[in-house]
Enzyme design. Structure first.
Site, PDB file in Angstrom:
ATOM      1  N   ARG A  18     -44.317   8.278 -60.378  1.00 29.33           N
ATOM      2  CA  ARG A  18     -44.681   8.646 -58.882  1.00 29.33           C
ATOM      3  C   ARG A  18     -43.867   8.169 -58.033  1.00 29.33           C
ATOM      4  O   ARG A  18     -43.622   8.515 -56.779  1.00 29.33           O
ATOM      5  CB  ARG A  18     -46.140   8.111 -58.882  1.00 29.33           C
ATOM      6  CG  ARG A  18     -47.163   9.062 -59.680  1.00 29.33           C
ATOM      7  CD  ARG A  18     -48.560   8.592 -59.027  1.00 29.33           C
ATOM      8  NE  ARG A  18     -49.732   9.526 -59.891  1.00 29.33           N
ATOM      9  CZ  ARG A  18     -50.923   9.670 -59.680  1.00 29.33           C
ATOM     10  NH1 ARG A  18     -51.577   8.383 -59.401  1.00 29.33           N
ATOM     11  NH2 ARG A  18     -51.713  10.404 -60.313  1.00 29.33           N
TER      12      ARG A  18
ATOM     13  N   GLY B  53     -54.369  15.786 -66.196  1.00 27.80           N
ATOM     14  CA  GLY B  53     -53.896  14.609 -66.833  1.00 27.80           C
ATOM     15  C   GLY B  53     -54.082  15.087 -68.568  1.00 27.80           C
ATOM     16  O   GLY B  53     -52.628  14.733 -68.901  1.00 27.80           O
TER      17      GLY B  53
END
Length: 391
Positions: free
Chosen positions: A36, A350
């Site tokens: 990220r 996810g």
């Protein structure tokens, strides 16, 4: 959708508030996966290149509106500085005076926005305070765009606003997948429970040409059609709901694709003894753990004829072998078609990202979203506050 990007903004000499998602996994005080952080680098570097001073706003964990040293963003500094290849100034209690005293090319990280209980309440006072810290607002955190918080929605309405590189990339990919897609469009939706994806299924049947339903969800649809699914994971109480979705799909001209053959076993364990049967022949003491090869062959044929694919959720119990076979095979087919330019493929969620990585297919998809909840709500057709505030 219409939103401004960094290219539409004059950033020279400006203090630029940038909402980022650096809510990364940490163990023993160190970031264990910097993905990220790496994905925000283009936005931060482009702001600096345009003469702006990026001031990053972010959350970390769930401190419930109270300062918590265990959830301080300070822990991300080494990974941020490594990714950005420069120093980052960390400020716990920011003021405009302190920010203005910094060098024009400084990169700043403000402490966890959720240390204040005003953040998640989208309190106007917090939004107004944040607005005093900058001249321009940039949102580069699509993953937080489904939350109307002070740092995602409130402040965006008080300053000239734009989407960062990652946000713009995400929005463009999603627009291609469901906004104005090339047809035919195929959606793959898997997972354990229909109950968690009712809004998603209800929205998709009116927007896609083929809807593949996999995982435990498929068992609920099979049972709703009178199939005995043995000891399989199944929400029998949602039979009427499943039949309603099937009827809506029929009316909308959307083909629902359920397993034509299934892989069953007596125990949920790696390499458990298993067999492939048609759904109508599932033994009473067995459970469905994957779709079979005939189902995969049909899905592959549908993908071959498609122009656009959107994927959320696995087709079986992909975590354990050999019940990952259907997910792996379908994912590899989608990746192969994408690689040769025959398919636009967008995936998110996810379990989805984990499954596609496990199949070694993610790298060839057109776009992989790591946004989780925001990706799901977008697929459900819901307005995302952090996106609409940029309009």
């Amino acid at each position: 959708m219409a939103w401004k990007t960094l290219d539409d903004m004059d950033l020279a000499g400006k203090r630029v508030l940038v909402r980022v998602d650096i809510n990364v996994p940490v163990e023993d005080g160190k970031v264990t996966d910097a993905t990220r952080i790496e994905r925000i680098v283009p936005t931060i570097k482009d702001i600096v290149a345009a003469g702006g001073c990026p001031i990053m706003l972010a959350h970390f964990g769930r401190p419930k509106g109270q300062p918590n040293p265990d959830m301080s963003l300070r822990v991300t500094l080494p990974a941020l500085e490594q990714a950005l290849e420069t120093s980052v100034t960390f400020i716990e209690r920011p003021s405009r005076e302190e920010i203005d005293a910094l060098p024009a090319d400084a990169i700043v990280l403000i402490e966890n926005t959720r240390f204040s209980d005003m953040e998640e309440k989208n309190d106007p006072k917090m939004a107004e305070f944040l607005a005093t810290l900058g001249d321009v607002y940039v949102n580069d955190a699509f993953s937080a765009a489904h939350r109307a918080h002070a740092s995602t929605e409130g402040v965006a309405r008080l300053l000239p606003s734009a989407a960062g590189r990652l946000m713009a990339e995400e929005l463009s990919a999603l627009e291609k997948a469901l906004g104005t897609p090339a047809r035919p469009v195929v959606a793959v939706v898997g997972g354990a429970k229909v109950s968690t994806k009712l809004d998603l299924l209800g929205n998709l049947v009116g927007k896609v040409d083929h809807l593949v339903i996999g995982g435990g969800m498929a068992n609920t649809f099979l049972a709703a059609q009178g199939v005995n699914v043995g000891k399989s994971l199944c929400e029998h109480d949602l039979a009427d709901t499943a039949r309603d979705i099937l009827a809506k799909a029929h009316d909308a001209g959307c083909e629902i694709i359920l397993p034509r053959d299934v892989v069953v076993a007596r125990e949920f364990a790696a390499n458990a003894e298993n067999e492939t049967v048609v759904p109508e022949s599932v033994p009473d003491d067995a459970m469905i753990l994957d779709a079979g090869p005939e189902t995969v062959a049909y899905i592959s044929d549908v993908l071959t004829r498609a122009e656009t694919l959107i994927w959320n959720g696995p087709l079986g119990a992909f975590e354990i072998e050999p019940f990952d076979a259907a997910t792996n095979a379908a994912a590899k087919k989608a990746a192969e078609l994408t690689k040769v330019g025959k398919l636009i493929s967008v995936a998110g969620g996810g379990d989805t990202v984990a499954a596609l990585n496990k199949a070694d297919a993610a790298k060839d998809f057109t776009y992989i979203s790591t946004a989780g909840g925001a990706f799901l709500e977008w697929m459900e057709g819901k307005e995302l506050p952090g996106v609409s505030a940029l309009g």
